[in-house]
Design an enzyme around this catalytic site. Sequence first.
Site, PDB file in Angstrom:
ATOM      1  N   LEU A 519       0.812  -1.211   0.000  1.00 50.59           N
ATOM      2  CA  LEU A 519       0.000   0.000   0.000  1.00 50.59           C
ATOM      3  C   LEU A 519       0.846   1.261   0.000  1.00 50.59           C
ATOM      4  CD1 LEU A 519      -2.745  -1.071   2.574  1.00 50.59           C
ATOM      5  CD2 LEU A 519      -3.001  -0.797   0.095  1.00 50.59           C
ATOM      6  N   ARG A 521       4.875   3.145   1.486  1.00 58.23           N
ATOM      7  CA  ARG A 521       6.114   3.083   2.245  1.00 58.23           C
ATOM      8  C   ARG A 521       6.225   4.333   3.109  1.00 58.23           C
ATOM      9  NH1 ARG A 521      10.141  -0.183  -0.268  1.00 58.23           N
ATOM     10  NH2 ARG A 521       9.462  -1.031  -2.264  1.00 58.23           N
ATOM     11  N   GLY A 522       6.826   4.139   4.240  1.00 56.75           N
ATOM     12  CA  GLY A 522       7.132   5.273   5.098  1.00 56.75           C
ATOM     13  C   GLY A 522       8.633   5.357   5.273  1.00 56.75           C
ATOM     14  N   GLY A 523       9.066   6.189   6.155  1.00 56.06           N
ATOM     15  CA  GLY A 523      10.481   6.364   6.397  1.00 56.06           C
ATOM     16  C   GLY A 523      11.130   5.090   6.905  1.00 56.06           C
ATOM     17  N   SER A 525       9.074   2.150   7.355  1.00 60.50           N
ATOM     18  CA  SER A 525       8.086   1.067   7.326  1.00 60.50           C
ATOM     19  C   SER A 525       7.600   0.767   5.915  1.00 60.50           C
ATOM     20  CB  SER A 525       6.890   1.452   8.184  1.00 60.50           C
ATOM     21  OG  SER A 525       6.234   2.547   7.580  1.00 60.50           O
ATOM     22  N   VAL A 527       3.821  -0.776   4.373  1.00 61.01           N
ATOM     23  CA  VAL A 527       2.466  -1.144   4.737  1.00 61.01           C
ATOM     24  C   VAL A 527       1.886  -2.004   3.629  1.00 61.01           C
ATOM     25  CG1 VAL A 527       0.184  -0.313   5.379  1.00 61.01           C
ATOM     26  CG2 VAL A 527       2.208   1.001   6.036  1.00 61.01           C
ATOM     27  N   LYS A 542       1.371  -3.010   8.893  1.00 67.46           N
ATOM     28  CA  LYS A 542       2.525  -2.130   8.882  1.00 67.46           C
ATOM     29  C   LYS A 542       3.690  -2.842   9.536  1.00 67.46           C
ATOM     30  CE  LYS A 542       3.902   2.519  10.409  1.00 67.46           C
ATOM     31  NZ  LYS A 542       3.375   3.764  10.982  1.00 67.46           N
ATOM     32  N   ASP A 637       2.425  15.383  13.042  1.00 71.42           N
ATOM     33  CA  ASP A 637       2.886  15.074  11.677  1.00 71.42           C
ATOM     34  C   ASP A 637       1.695  14.912  10.757  1.00 71.42           C
ATOM     35  OD1 ASP A 637       4.673  14.585   9.626  1.00 71.42           O
ATOM     36  OD2 ASP A 637       4.775  12.433  10.010  1.00 71.42           O
TER      37      ASP A 637
HETATM   38  N1  LIG Z   1      -4.301   1.573   7.515  1.00 65.87           N
HETATM   39  C1  LIG Z   1      -3.856   1.937   6.275  1.00 65.87           C
HETATM   40  N2  LIG Z   1      -4.671   1.760   5.234  1.00 65.87           N
HETATM   41  C2  LIG Z   1      -4.293   2.137   4.018  1.00 65.87           C
HETATM   42  N3  LIG Z   1      -3.094   2.671   3.727  1.00 65.87           N
HETATM   43  C3  LIG Z   1      -2.251   2.844   4.748  1.00 65.87           C
HETATM   44  C4  LIG Z   1      -2.590   2.499   6.053  1.00 65.87           C
HETATM   45  N4  LIG Z   1      -1.564   2.840   6.842  1.00 65.87           N
HETATM   46  C5  LIG Z   1      -0.652   3.364   6.068  1.00 65.87           C
HETATM   47  N5  LIG Z   1      -1.034   3.378   4.793  1.00 65.87           N
HETATM   48  C6  LIG Z   1      -0.291   3.833   3.616  1.00 65.87           C
HETATM   49  O1  LIG Z   1       1.052   3.684   3.930  1.00 65.87           O
HETATM   50  C7  LIG Z   1       1.755   4.892   3.834  1.00 65.87           C
HETATM   51  C8  LIG Z   1       2.783   4.933   4.922  1.00 65.87           C
HETATM   52  O2  LIG Z   1       2.198   4.702   6.118  1.00 65.87           O
HETATM   53  P1  LIG Z   1       2.732   5.431   7.419  1.00 65.87           P
HETATM   54  O3  LIG Z   1       2.568   6.931   7.235  1.00 65.87           O
HETATM   55  O4  LIG Z   1       2.033   4.893   8.619  1.00 65.87           O
HETATM   56  O5  LIG Z   1       4.189   5.021   7.434  1.00 65.87           O
HETATM   57  P2  LIG Z   1       5.336   5.839   8.233  1.00 65.87           P
HETATM   58  O6  LIG Z   1       6.516   5.000   8.300  1.00 65.87           O
HETATM   59  O7  LIG Z   1       4.770   6.278   9.488  1.00 65.87           O
HETATM   60  O8  LIG Z   1       5.601   7.039   7.277  1.00 65.87           O
HETATM   61  P3  LIG Z   1       6.329   8.374   7.750  1.00 65.87           P
HETATM   62  O9  LIG Z   1       7.345   7.953   8.693  1.00 65.87           O
HETATM   63  O10 LIG Z   1       6.853   8.998   6.499  1.00 65.87           O
HETATM   64  O11 LIG Z   1       5.230   9.150   8.389  1.00 65.87           O
HETATM   65  C9  LIG Z   1       0.678   5.911   4.025  1.00 65.87           C
HETATM   66  O12 LIG Z   1       1.021   7.082   3.337  1.00 65.87           O
HETATM   67  C10 LIG Z   1      -0.525   5.278   3.393  1.00 65.87           C
HETATM   68  O13 LIG Z   1      -0.577   5.574   2.041  1.00 65.87           O
END
Ligand SMILES: Nc1ncnc2c1ncn2[C@@H]1O[C@H](COP(=O)(O)OP(=O)(O)OP(=O)(O)O)[C@@H](O)[C@H]1O
Length: 836
Positions: A519, A521-523, A525, A527, A542, A637
């Site tokens: 779905l 990517r985060g920094g 993680s 998902v 995640k 954030d």
């Molecule tokens: N429950 C969910 N349902 C659908 N998409 C999700 C969900 N959680 C996260 N995502 C998708 O995954 C992406 C990254 O998730 P998330 O922001 O939690 O990761 P992160 O590591 O916290 O990112 P960052 O550190 O950049 O904030 C989100 O932008 C979203 O598009």
Amino acid sequence: MSEISVRSPSNSNHSQYSRTSGFAQESFNRSSVHDDSDDENMLGPPKLSNFGSALLQDKVNELNSSRSLDQTERYRRHQNFSNASHGLTIGLVPRQPSSNNTNSTLGVAFTTMNSEDASQSTLFATSRQNQPSMTTLNSTNHEQDSLSGLKEEESLQKVKNMQHTFKEELSIRHSKRRSRRFISPRLSILGPAKRAYSPTDGGNSGTSVNESSMHLEGNTSNSSGISTTFNSTCNDGNVFYDPYVSMPTNNSSGNLTPNNILRSYENVDFGDLNPYQYLKKHNLPTTELPNISKIYFEKQKGENRRTALRKNSASKEVFLNRMASNSSLGLSGLKNTSAVKIDNSFGVRQPRRKPSDSSLSGTGKTPSSPIVAKQHDSEIFKKKENVELNKGYERSYKHNTKAVDYLEGREALANIDINSKSYEPQSKKAKLSLSMFKERQKGSNDISNEIVRHRSPQNLSFNHRTAPSPPAKKRVEIVEPHKNAETVPLKPPAPSGEYAKRKPSIKVNGTEYEKMELLGRGGTSKVYKVKSIANNKIYALKRVSFDEFDDNSIEGFKGEIELLKKLEAKPRVVKLIDHEMEHGVLYVVMECGDHDLSQILAQRSGMPLDIEFVRYHAQEMLKCVKVVHDADIVHSDLKPANFVFVRGILKIIDFGIANAVPDHTVNIYRETQIGTPNYMAPEALVAMNYSQEQSGEQNRWKVGKPSDIWSCGCIIYQMIYGRPPYGGFQGQNRLLAIMNPEVKIVFPDKTPGGDIVPRTALDTMKACLMRNPDRRWTVDEVLNGPFIRPVTVTHFFIRDLIKNAVKYGADQKRVSDEKVEELAEDVWHRLADFKL
Ligand SMILES: Nc1ncnc2c1ncn2[C@@H]1O[C@H](COP(=O)(O)OP(=O)(O)OP(=O)(O)O)[C@@H](O)[C@H]1O
């Protein structure tokens, strides 16, 4: 071993000449006491010098045994006379001439008749037909020769005879020298050749003759009356040996042509003897060695061919057997060849002819019909002579080698039933290859059958060792799909049922989740969209990797989980399903969103302003924030990507850096810079304050609920204008601009596309993006602001309002400004009932 020197008569070296002749004389003298043991001890054939002694010995034997004394005396006188002869001398001079040389040395001086001064000729050689083996002729002293007493005519006849004899002798010596080249090294190194015993030696007589019965003993005499006892080998018998002419003669014909001589030896069986041993065993003169050697090597060549052919036939049989064992895979066509086509060259397949070409039948050419060919070949085969059979085998062997090599090379294709009607090659090249393969296969089967037929007891009996098995080869199985698809599938079994749908899965607290797609990517993680194996529901999983020994990280993730749990019942917060943290990996299972807000905004990029769209999504966003703020949590954030629609409801996710706001406090402080610059509030970027830096504290970042409102204001701004407030700045300039109070945010009345921005929208944005956090609207104010909740009045409301205003003015002579403001405020309050 010898050198040939040519001397002119005028410059002839008499001493050398005499010496040469002396060797001959010495050899002659010693030959009478020649000991056979010298030859017995020899491993190989005699050297040149030994040949010389052998020749002399033969002559002495002959002279001693069968010639009269005056013949011997005449011989000696001739020899002595030759010492003084003159003329062109061709001398075979020993390399180390020595009178003490115990080995008999051939010292031979051939002197031809000189046309000018042919007074003398020294001739030393074996002669035939009653001629002395050594004769000296001196025409000038012809009358003085007490032994000759011959007339001139007789002398001339003698010369002619001797010339003829010399020619033959030279020919024999030549072949002797050639054969020595072959015999010597082998005998001296390897000893007698070992051969497979083949009684018939490839002959076609059909008679196997035992070695014991092959030795015929007999006495014969030549025309000179010399008798000798000999052992010889023959099939026909009646092969006589004439020791004087050193050649066997056929009693029936008596013609001593070279071919006859060689043919007389053809049926000789050497057994384990080499030519020289055979010579000694049968007490034959050494002059026969070239002839016997020639026959010996001819036989050896034939034997080698047959041995190779037997090996090849054996491997061919193994190959056919192997193919027969594969008949279940459709190989029957390879073994059973209906038509056997054999030509008159024993297995050499002639170019194909049309079946209608009947003119060839019976003409000695290759029959076109297989049946005719069989009969034709059978007749021809019976008529073949021994040598021809060998030739036939040779050709058959060569051809068969090619055929078997080809078949073995194509063995990888053996499992394809090319005889099957259903098998059809696709490409032209494949069709051509297939036809060629069939043709060659047919031809090789012909050859194989022919070889087997030749080897049948009726035709030929071989006494050979068992051929070694050919090396095992890898067999490539190519199975015809439409024939064996049920039993041997071409591909691995196709997945079926649940197994077919199974994909990589992840277990969280024992519950298995199957990965479906990524779905986002985060920094830190990733998902995934996952499906629970237990209930088939879709979730977002995640997976966060972190340093399990970094306490801050662990605490941070634990805090996120705690917040999610705290907000678990809130509809505007993504729902936490499960989580597991172990070995540096955090798994968070939550409800799955369809799209996040960033995707939606990107989708509408460049489109005309739709204020209702902005209002709606702003409202949704603020509702999420309200939930968080109501829980006294600062997200810190907020950005479009952290809002996802779950079945039509926008929900807030990612509480990674969120912190609960302690009681009685407004802001929280972080040790590190966090968040997304585009949406970060100035206070979150600017050093907490100068005073704290002065106090020596490290940089700390103050964040609170107003920071989230700032972020919300930036998102609304982006939805209306297409980009965040400081989106025009790049990199560090953006951060500086945000932190710099002098850099003011511009709120144009129109969008870059020319669309009018409602006042309520403008006011709301300004209220959210106040640099002073204390002056920013709260989430409730924004939510209840004119933009999110505009006033909607009806026509009746306006009519009543106007009617009441006119009536009020008619009753009053004068209305002050204060009264007007009061009335407006009253109306405004009344309008609240008309808010959306
Ligand atoms: N429950 C969910 N349902 C659908 N998409 C999700 C969900 N959680 C996260 N995502 C998708 O995954 C992406 C990254 O998730 P998330 O922001 O939690 O990761 P992160 O590591 O916290 O990112 P960052 O550190 O950049 O904030 C989100 O932008 C979203 O598009």
